[in-house]
Structures are given as C-alpha cells and as structure tokens.
Design an enzyme around this catalytic site. Sequence first.
Site, PDB file in Angstrom:
ATOM      1  N   ARG A 260     -62.040  32.558  -4.948  1.00 18.72           N
ATOM      2  CA  ARG A 260     -61.130  32.104  -3.884  1.00 18.72           C
ATOM      3  C   ARG A 260     -61.328  32.874  -2.576  1.00 18.72           C
ATOM      4  NH1 ARG A 260     -57.160  34.552  -7.005  1.00 18.72           N
ATOM      5  NH2 ARG A 260     -58.589  33.783  -8.597  1.00 18.72           N
TER       6      ARG A 260
ATOM      7  N   GLY B  66     -59.647  37.521   0.242  1.00 22.50           N
ATOM      8  CA  GLY B  66     -59.996  37.015  -1.083  1.00 22.50           C
ATOM      9  C   GLY B  66     -61.379  37.486  -1.467  1.00 22.50           C
ATOM     10  N   PHE B  67     -62.328  36.557  -1.508  1.00 23.24           N
ATOM     11  CA  PHE B  67     -63.709  36.858  -1.917  1.00 23.24           C
ATOM     12  C   PHE B  67     -63.733  37.532  -3.289  1.00 23.24           C
ATOM     13  CE2 PHE B  67     -63.886  36.925   2.788  1.00 23.24           C
ATOM     14  CZ  PHE B  67     -64.831  35.920   2.976  1.00 23.24           C
ATOM     15  N   HIS B  68     -62.996  36.978  -4.208  1.00 27.17           N
ATOM     16  CA  HIS B  68     -63.043  37.489  -5.575  1.00 27.17           C
ATOM     17  C   HIS B  68     -62.580  36.410  -6.549  1.00 27.17           C
ATOM     18  CE1 HIS B  68     -58.761  38.539  -4.544  1.00 27.17           C
ATOM     19  NE2 HIS B  68     -58.582  38.045  -5.748  1.00 27.17           N
ATOM     20  N   SER B  69     -62.798  36.699  -7.829  1.00 30.22           N
ATOM     21  CA  SER B  69     -62.183  35.896  -8.885  1.00 30.22           C
ATOM     22  C   SER B  69     -61.559  36.881  -9.869  1.00 30.22           C
ATOM     23  CB  SER B  69     -63.223  34.989  -9.534  1.00 30.22           C
ATOM     24  OG  SER B  69     -63.557  35.423 -10.804  1.00 30.22           O
TER      25      SER B  69
END
Length: 135
Positions: free
Chosen positions: A96, A48-51
């Site tokens: 997230r 994840g580590f993104h929006s």
Amino acid sequence: MYNCGVIKFKNISGKYGSLVPIESKRDIPFDIKRVYYITDVSSEVTRGFHSHKRLHQILICAKGSVKIRVKNPNEEEVYELNNNSKGLYIGPLIWREMFDFTEDSVLLVLASEYYDEDDYIRNYDFYLEEAKKLF
Ligand code: TYD
C-alpha cells in the site's frame, strides 16, 4: 482484489451531524487491537510503501480525502477515500501507498494486532517474492 476491498458502514446523519459506528466482528472481519490516525500530511507526501505479513487493517478517511494505491504481484488499484462511512479493508501481503492527502484529512486506521515492526515488509523486491507464493 483478493485480500482488499471497500466496506460500507452505517452513517447516522441528520441535522445534528454524522455518526458512524463500527463494531468488531460485526461491521469488520476482525477484533480491533489498535487504532491510530494520520493527520497533517502535506499534499506532495506519499506514505506507506510496505505490506504486512499477518495484519488486517481498515483505513477510513474520517475527514477530507486521500488516495490509496494497493498492489499485489499481478494487479494494482487506486481507491479514493472521501467519505467517512467507507472503509478500505487491507489484509496480509497487500502493498500500500497513501498519497494526495487533503490538508484537513484525518486517516483513521483500525488494526487487528498490536504494533509489531517484525510484521512489516518494507522491501518491495522481498514483498514480490513473498506475495508470489499467495497470488
Ligand atoms: P508506518 O507504519 O511506517 O507509517 P506509514 O506507512 O503511514 O508511512 O509508521 C511510521 C512510524 O510510526 C514508524 O516508525 C513506526 C511507528 N508506528 C508506531 O510506533 N506504532 C504504530 O501503531 C504505527 C502504525 C507506527
């Protein structure tokens, strides 16, 4: 949390097994344009580590379990998905991270748009700048 929350689906289960139907606009708040699933993730891996700027998604752990950390500039929550009739809705501008995948887990994702790398925000500082306009 605004733009994020659990949706319960109908589960038709019995001695023949379990069936969970999901219909666009009826059971979830958007039309599905894309489906993908994530499997074979080692337990020490976090993804994840993104929006996303505009994308709406529903995450369902169809098998096994996984934890999802969601953040906005003011709040942070962790959801454990361990039930195939529970979905986590994640709307625009929610950060997230997915972790603690069990070996057998199948994370199914329903998405409102086709894949578009330009819709991603992968830099957390830039995310905070953008999300502070909304939250
Ligand atoms: P990414 O969304 O970054 O995965 P995660 O957040 O689970 O770590 O996607 C990983 C890679 O897969 C990235 O190179 C983009 C590609 N990808 C597609 O080609 N199509 C898709 O629908 C998705 C979700 C990812």
